[in-house]
Design a protein around this motif. Structure first.
Motif, PDB file in Angstrom:
ATOM      1  N   ASP A   2       0.818  -1.204   0.000  1.00  0.00           N
ATOM      2  CA  ASP A   2       0.000   0.000   0.000  1.00  0.00           C
ATOM      3  C   ASP A   2       0.852   1.255   0.000  1.00  0.00           C
ATOM      4  N   ILE A   3       1.909   1.179   0.814  1.00  0.00           N
ATOM      5  CA  ILE A   3       2.726   2.368   1.017  1.00  0.00           C
ATOM      6  C   ILE A   3       3.310   2.850  -0.292  1.00  0.00           C
ATOM      7  N   LEU A   4       3.781   1.900  -1.128  1.00  0.00           N
ATOM      8  CA  LEU A   4       4.389   2.301  -2.395  1.00  0.00           C
ATOM      9  C   LEU A   4       3.370   2.988  -3.293  1.00  0.00           C
ATOM     10  N   ALA A   5       2.148   2.466  -3.285  1.00  0.00           N
ATOM     11  CA  ALA A   5       1.110   3.081  -4.112  1.00  0.00           C
ATOM     12  C   ALA A   5       0.832   4.506  -3.629  1.00  0.00           C
ATOM     13  N   TYR A   6       0.732   4.644  -2.302  1.00  0.00           N
ATOM     14  CA  TYR A   6       0.502   5.974  -1.748  1.00  0.00           C
ATOM     15  C   TYR A   6       1.654   6.916  -2.095  1.00  0.00           C
ATOM     16  N   LEU A   7       2.872   6.364  -1.993  1.00  0.00           N
ATOM     17  CA  LEU A   7       4.046   7.186  -2.233  1.00  0.00           C
ATOM     18  C   LEU A   7       4.085   7.640  -3.689  1.00  0.00           C
ATOM     19  N   ALA A   8       3.698   6.733  -4.594  1.00  0.00           N
ATOM     20  CA  ALA A   8       3.661   7.091  -6.011  1.00  0.00           C
ATOM     21  C   ALA A   8       2.667   8.231  -6.229  1.00  0.00           C
ATOM     22  N   GLN A   9       1.528   8.105  -5.548  1.00  0.00           N
ATOM     23  CA  GLN A   9       0.522   9.162  -5.622  1.00  0.00           C
ATOM     24  C   GLN A   9       1.112  10.466  -5.072  1.00  0.00           C
ATOM     25  N   GLY A  10       1.898  10.334  -3.997  1.00  0.00           N
ATOM     26  CA  GLY A  10       2.537  11.496  -3.398  1.00  0.00           C
ATOM     27  C   GLY A  10       3.484  12.185  -4.357  1.00  0.00           C
ATOM     28  N   PHE A  11       4.224  11.361  -5.138  1.00  0.00           N
ATOM     29  CA  PHE A  11       5.161  11.968  -6.076  1.00  0.00           C
ATOM     30  C   PHE A  11       4.429  12.735  -7.165  1.00  0.00           C
ATOM     31  N   VAL A  12       3.250  12.270  -7.508  1.00  0.00           N
ATOM     32  CA  VAL A  12       2.457  13.018  -8.496  1.00  0.00           C
ATOM     33  C   VAL A  12       2.139  14.405  -7.937  1.00  0.00           C
ATOM     34  N   VAL A  13       1.734  14.445  -6.659  1.00  0.00           N
ATOM     35  CA  VAL A  13       1.418  15.736  -6.035  1.00  0.00           C
ATOM     36  C   VAL A  13       2.672  16.594  -5.941  1.00  0.00           C
ATOM     37  N   ALA A  14       3.777  15.982  -5.496  1.00  0.00           N
ATOM     38  CA  ALA A  14       4.979  16.758  -5.204  1.00  0.00           C
ATOM     39  C   ALA A  14       5.642  17.295  -6.454  1.00  0.00           C
ATOM     40  N   THR A  15       5.402  16.649  -7.591  1.00  0.00           N
ATOM     41  CA  THR A  15       6.082  17.118  -8.795  1.00  0.00           C
ATOM     42  C   THR A  15       5.246  18.121  -9.584  1.00  0.00           C
ATOM     43  N   GLU A  16       4.115  18.540  -9.042  1.00  0.00           N
ATOM     44  CA  GLU A  16       3.419  19.654  -9.679  1.00  0.00           C
ATOM     45  C   GLU A  16       4.358  20.856  -9.680  1.00  0.00           C
ATOM     46  N   PRO A  17       4.361  21.629 -10.781  1.00  0.00           N
ATOM     47  CA  PRO A  17       5.365  22.700 -10.894  1.00  0.00           C
ATOM     48  C   PRO A  17       5.392  23.634  -9.677  1.00  0.00           C
ATOM     49  N   GLN A  18       4.203  24.022  -9.183  1.00  0.00           N
ATOM     50  CA  GLN A  18       4.179  24.952  -8.051  1.00  0.00           C
ATOM     51  C   GLN A  18       4.868  24.337  -6.836  1.00  0.00           C
ATOM     52  N   HIS A  19       4.594  23.072  -6.587  1.00  0.00           N
ATOM     53  CA  HIS A  19       5.171  22.429  -5.419  1.00  0.00           C
ATOM     54  C   HIS A  19       6.676  22.260  -5.548  1.00  0.00           C
ATOM     55  N   LEU A  20       7.132  21.916  -6.766  1.00  0.00           N
ATOM     56  CA  LEU A  20       8.572  21.795  -6.987  1.00  0.00           C
ATOM     57  C   LEU A  20       9.251  23.125  -6.740  1.00  0.00           C
ATOM     58  N   MET A  21       8.620  24.180  -7.262  1.00  0.00           N
ATOM     59  CA  MET A  21       9.166  25.530  -7.113  1.00  0.00           C
ATOM     60  C   MET A  21       9.257  25.893  -5.634  1.00  0.00           C
ATOM     61  N   LEU A  22       8.172  25.630  -4.889  1.00  0.00           N
ATOM     62  CA  LEU A  22       8.160  25.971  -3.460  1.00  0.00           C
ATOM     63  C   LEU A  22       9.209  25.171  -2.708  1.00  0.00           C
ATOM     64  N   ALA A  23       9.383  23.895  -3.082  1.00  0.00           N
ATOM     65  CA  ALA A  23      10.387  23.083  -2.411  1.00  0.00           C
ATOM     66  C   ALA A  23      11.768  23.665  -2.644  1.00  0.00           C
ATOM     67  N   LEU A  24      12.008  24.096  -3.887  1.00  0.00           N
ATOM     68  CA  LEU A  24      13.319  24.667  -4.209  1.00  0.00           C
ATOM     69  C   LEU A  24      13.544  25.962  -3.425  1.00  0.00           C
ATOM     70  N   ILE A  25      12.526  26.842  -3.445  1.00  0.00           N
ATOM     71  CA  ILE A  25      12.647  28.101  -2.697  1.00  0.00           C
ATOM     72  C   ILE A  25      12.881  27.805  -1.222  1.00  0.00           C
ATOM     73  N   GLY A  26      12.094  26.863  -0.691  1.00  0.00           N
ATOM     74  CA  GLY A  26      12.222  26.525   0.728  1.00  0.00           C
ATOM     75  C   GLY A  26      13.602  25.998   1.060  1.00  0.00           C
ATOM     76  N   CYS A  27      14.126  25.124   0.207  1.00  0.00           N
ATOM     77  CA  CYS A  27      15.450  24.547   0.475  1.00  0.00           C
ATOM     78  C   CYS A  27      16.515  25.637   0.475  1.00  0.00           C
ATOM     79  N   ALA A  28      16.462  26.515  -0.527  1.00  0.00           N
ATOM     80  CA  ALA A  28      17.480  27.564  -0.623  1.00  0.00           C
ATOM     81  C   ALA A  28      17.356  28.529   0.555  1.00  0.00           C
ATOM     82  N   LEU A  29      16.116  28.954   0.819  1.00  0.00           N
ATOM     83  CA  LEU A  29      15.871  29.895   1.912  1.00  0.00           C
ATOM     84  C   LEU A  29      16.265  29.278   3.250  1.00  0.00           C
ATOM     85  N   GLY A  30      15.932  28.000   3.405  1.00  0.00           N
ATOM     86  CA  GLY A  30      16.249  27.312   4.654  1.00  0.00           C
ATOM     87  C   GLY A  30      17.747  27.224   4.877  1.00  0.00           C
ATOM     88  N   THR A  31      18.478  26.854   3.818  1.00  0.00           N
ATOM     89  CA  THR A  31      19.930  26.766   3.958  1.00  0.00           C
ATOM     90  C   THR A  31      20.497  28.121   4.367  1.00  0.00           C
TER      91      THR A  31
END
Lengths: 501, 157
Positions: A2-31
Motif C-alpha cells: 500500500d505504502i508504495l502506491a501511496y508514495l507514487a501518488q505522493g510523487f504526483v502531487v509533489a512534482t506539480e510545478p508549483q510544489h517543486l518551485m516551493l520546495a526549491l525556494i524553501g530549500c534555498a531559503l532554509g539553507t
C-alpha cells in the motif's frame, strides 16, 4: 505494498510545478537561514509562517514550503559551525567540535562536502523511516478517543524539554504558562470570555503566529543587541567541497550508525534534533575510542552529528503527522500552521487527506536531493552570506517579522503584542526557561481542553474515564518512563561535567 | 529555544528565578481566583473555569519550586546593552504606531536607518543600507510577493 502506491501518488502531487518551485525556494531559503548565526529552524519557520498566509497557499503547498525550509535549516546550520565556530542553530552545536578544527587546517571545503553528504544520508534514512513507520503509528492511533488524546497531550508536555537535559521544572513552568495563555479569549463551548479584561482584540484568543514571531524572531534580535561587536568573519581558505564526498565514503559506517541513532532520538516526543546530534557524536566517540581523534578535526566527528541531527529532524515529523503531537520545537510550529488552516494532524489526516501527507513525504525526498545539490557544489555561495554584517541581517529579520505580522490583520495591536512576546521570550531565555513549551501550551491548550471536556461529557462528569483504558494508562506510563530517563540523563551529564572539572 | 546551549555563560539564578517564580505564582493564584467569575447559564460537567484552574495548580507548584530551588540563569545584560534594547523596543513601538497611517516607505526608511545604527553601524553605512534595504524589501513584498503594504497618505505607493 500500500505504502508504495501511496508514495507514487505522493510523487504526483509533489512534482506539480508549483510544489517543486516551493520546495526549491524553501530549500534555498532554509539553507540561508540556517547558515546565519543565531537563526535556526525554529526562528526561520516562525518568520516564514505569516508570509505563507499571505500567499493564500493551499495547506499542502504551505507545508511543502515550510518543511523544505526546516530541512534546509538543518543543512545550513553546519556552515557557520564549520567556518566560524558558531553554531547556526542549536542542533549544529556538536558540529563545531571537529568541523572548526578541520576548517583551521584548511579542510573547510572538505568538511562542508562531507557534512553535506552526511546530512543527506541522515535525512534520507529519516524520510524512509517516516514513510514506513508513520502509517503503523496511525493504525494504532485510530482507536484513540478523547481520553486517550488527553493522555497524549499530557505526554507531549511531560516530555518536551525533559529529555534534552534542561531543567525539568522550568520546562513545566513554561508549559503551564503557555496553557494558561491558551485559555485567553472566548471559550468555544460556553461563549464566556476568559481573561480578556474587556480588550476586544484578544476575544479570538492570543494569535498564535504573533506570539511565535515575537518569542523567536524579536527575542533573537534583543539577544543580538546585547553584544553588537560581532566580528567573526571567515578568513581561512575554503577549498572545494567535492573531495568531501570521497571522505564521506570512508566515513560510511559512522554515517550509517549516526543516522539510525538520530532517527530514534527524533521520533521520541520532546527530544528533537539537538539530542540527535549530541547522542550520535558522543556514542560515535565512544564506539571508536582510541581509533578516533575527536575534537581535533576528525572527519567522523563532523559526519556523526550532521547525520544525527538531520535524521532526528525527519524523525520528529512522525509523531507530529501521525499523532498530532510535536517531537520538537520546529515541528510544534508546523503543527500550529496545520491547526490554523483547520487541519488536525493525527490518524484521520492520513485517511482524509492522503494526497497531502504523501505529497509532503514525496516532497521531502525531492527536497533532499535539491539540498544535496545546493549544499555541495553551491555551498560557497551560502558561505558568502556569512560575510554580511549582523547590523544588516538583524534589522532585515525585524522588518520581515513586522511586515509578516502586520499583513495578517493590518493592526498595530498585533505588532505591540509581538513586541510584548519578544520581551517575554527574551526574559525567559535569560532565566533559562525554554520558550518552546510556552508555544506548545498556547497551541495545544485549546485541543487539550476540548478533548478533556468531550471525555467528561461522555462519562457524565466521572474523572475516572481519563485513566480507564489500557491505551491511556500505557501513554501515561510511557510519559513517566521518558521523564525518568530525562532525569537520569541530566544527572549523568552533570556528573560528567563535574568529572571534567 | 528548547535545547540548552552548553557554550553560553551562565550565572546563579537565585535572584532572577525567585522573582520569576514569585510573578508566576501570583499569576497562578490570580488565575485560580479569577476563573470563578467564568459562569455559564447551563450546567456542564466541565465548565469554562475548570481547565484554567487545573492549569494554575501545577503552575503554582512549579513556581513555588522555582522560588525554593532556583537554578541557573544566562548572564543578564549590562547597562549599555539594556539601553540599546530599550531603544530598539521604543523605536519599534513607534514604528508600529506610524506604519499604518504614514505608509510603509517613509516609516520603514526612518526605522531601518535608526535600527541599523542601533545595531552598531556608523551613520554612513546606516543611511546607505537603510535606503537600499527599504527599497528592496518594498520591491520584494509589494511586487514579487504581491503583499499589500500600507500606502503613504494621498499616494498610491
Amino acid at each position: 505494498m500500500d505504502i508504495l502506491a501511496y508514495l507514487a501518488q505522493g510523487f504526483v502531487v509533489a512534482t506539480e510545478p508549483q510544489h517543486l518551485m516551493l520546495a526549491l525556494i524553501g530549500c534555498a531559503l532554509g539553507t540561508l537561514i540556517g547558515a546565519l548565526p543565531g537563526l535556526g529552524p525554529v526562528n526561520g519557520v516562525a518568520l516564514m509562517i505569516p508570509l505563507t498566509f499571505n500567499f493564500s497557499l493551499t495547506p499542502t503547498a504551505a507545508m511543502i514550503l515550510l518543511v523544505s525550509i526546516y530541512y534546509g535549516c538543518m543543512y545550513g546550520g553546519r556552515i557557520s559551525s564549520i567556518l566560524l565556530n558558531i553554531p547556526g542553530d542549536e542542533p549544529a552545536m556538536m558540529t563545531t567540535l571537529d568541523g572548526y578544527p578541520m576548517a583551521l587546517k584548511g579542510r573547510g571545503g572538505e568538511a562542508l562536502g562531507l557534512s553535506g553528504v552526511a546530512s543527506f544520508v541522515g535525512a534520507t534514512v529519516a524520510t524512509i523511516g517516516l514513510t514506513l513507520f508513520a502509517p503503523l503509528l496511525v493504525g494504532f492511533a485510530i482507536r484513540f478517543g478523547p481520553a486517550e488524546y488527553f493522555a497524549l497531550f499530557m505526554l507531549a508536555f511531560a516530555t518536551i524539554g525533559g529529555v534534552t537535559g534542561g531543567s525539568l521544572s522550568k520546562s513545566f513552568v513554561a508549559a503551564c504558562l503557555g496553557l494558561l495563555l491558551g485559555t485567553v479569549g472566548i471559550d468555544a463551548v460556553s461563549s464566556v470570555p476568559r481573561f480578556t479584561f474587556g480588550w476586544f482584540e484578544i476575544y479570538d484568543g492570543i494569535d498564535f503566529i504573533v506570539a511565535l514571531v515575537g518569542l523567536f524572531a524579536i527575542s533573537e534580535c534583543l539577544v543580538f543587541l546585547e553584544d553588537i561587536r560581532h566580528s567573526n568573519k571567515p578568513t581561512m581558505k575554503l577549498g572545494s567541497a567535492i573531495p568531501g564526498m570521497r571522505t564521506a565514503w570512508t566515513c560510511a559506517p559512522t554515517i550509517t550508525r549516526s543516522s539510525f541513532i538520530g532517527f530514534i532520538a527524533g521520533v521520541l516526543p520532546g527530544a528533537g534534533a539537538a539530542l540527535g546530534s549530541f547522542l550520535s557524536y558522543t556514542l560515535e566517540k565512544r564506539w571508536l575510542g582510541r581509533r578516533g581523534d575527536f575534537g581535533n578535526g576528525d572527519p567522523r566527528g563532523v559526519a556523526a552529528p550532521e547525520a544525527g541531527n538531520n535524521a532526528a529532524a525527519g524523525g520528529a515529523l512522525i509523531p507530529m503527522l501521525s499523532l498530532g503531537i510535536p517531537g520538537s520545537g520546529t515541528t510544534a510550529i508546523l503543527l500550529a500552521l496545520l491547526l490554523s488552516m483547520n487541519i488536525t494532524p493525527g490518524p484521520l489526516l492520513f485517511e482524509q487527506q492522503p494526497e497531502m501527507v504523501w505529497g509532503l513525504v514525496a516532497a521531502l525526498f525531492i527536497g533532499n536531493l535539491m539540498l544535496l545539490v545546493l549544499n555541495i557544489p553551491l555551498v560557497g555561495l551560502f558561505a558568502r552570506v556569512l560575510r554580511a554584517p549582523g547590523w544588516f541581517l538583524m534589522p532585515m529579520v525585524v522588518m520581515v517579522a513586522f511586515v509578516g505580522v502586520y499583513s495578517l490583520s493590518n493592526s498595530a495591536f498585533d505588532l505591540y503584542m509581538m513586541l510584548g512576546f519578544g520581551v517575554l521570550g527574551y526574559v525567559l531565555r535569560k532565566l533559562e526557561i525554554p520558550t518552546v513549551p510556552v508555544v506548545l501550551g498556547l497551541l495545544l491548550g485549546g485541543q487539550m481542553e476540548y478533548n478533556l471536556r468531550r471525555a467528561m461529557a461522555i462519562s457524565g462528569g466521572d474523572w475516572d474515564i481519563l485513566w480507564n483504558s489500557g491505551i491511556s494508562v500505557g501513554i501515561y506510563a510511557f510519559a513517566i518512563t521518558l521523564i525518568s530517563a530525562g532525569l537520569v540523563y541530566g544527572w549523568l551529564v552533570r556528573q560528567r561535567r563535574i568529572d571534567a572539572g | 529555544m528548547s535545547e540548552q546551549d552548553i557554550f553560553t555563560e551562565r550565572v546563579s539564578g537565585v535572584i532572577g528565578d525567585r522573582i520569576a517564580g514569585a510573578v508566576l505564582l501570583a499569576l497562578a493564584v490570580f488565575a485560580w481566583w479569577y476563573s470563578y467569575t467564568f459562569t455559564t447559564g447551563f450546567m456542564q460537567p466541565v465548565g469554562p473555569g475548570v481547565f484554567p484552574r487545573l492549569v494554575s495548580i501545577p503552575l503554582g507548584a512549579f513556581s513555588l519550586y522555582l522560588i525554593l530551588r532556583p537554578g541557573l540563569n544566562q548572564r543578564w545584560p549590562h547597562r549599555a546593552a539594556l539601553l540599546r534594547q530599550a531603544g530598539a523596543l521604543l523605536l519599534l513601538g513607534v514604528y508600529a504606531a506610524f506604519l499604518g497611517p504614514w505608509g510603509f516607505l517613509p516609516t520603514s526608511l526612518i526605522a531601518l536607518i535608526l535600527l541599523i545604527r542601533l545595531f552598531g553601524a556608523d551613520w554612513k553605512p546606516s543611511l546607505v543600507s537603510g535606503g537600499v534595504l527599504t527599497l528592496s524589501l518594498y520591491a520584494l513584498f509589494e511586487f514579487a510577493l504581491g503583499m499589500p503594504l500600507p500606502d503613504m497618505p494621498g499616494l498610491n505607493w
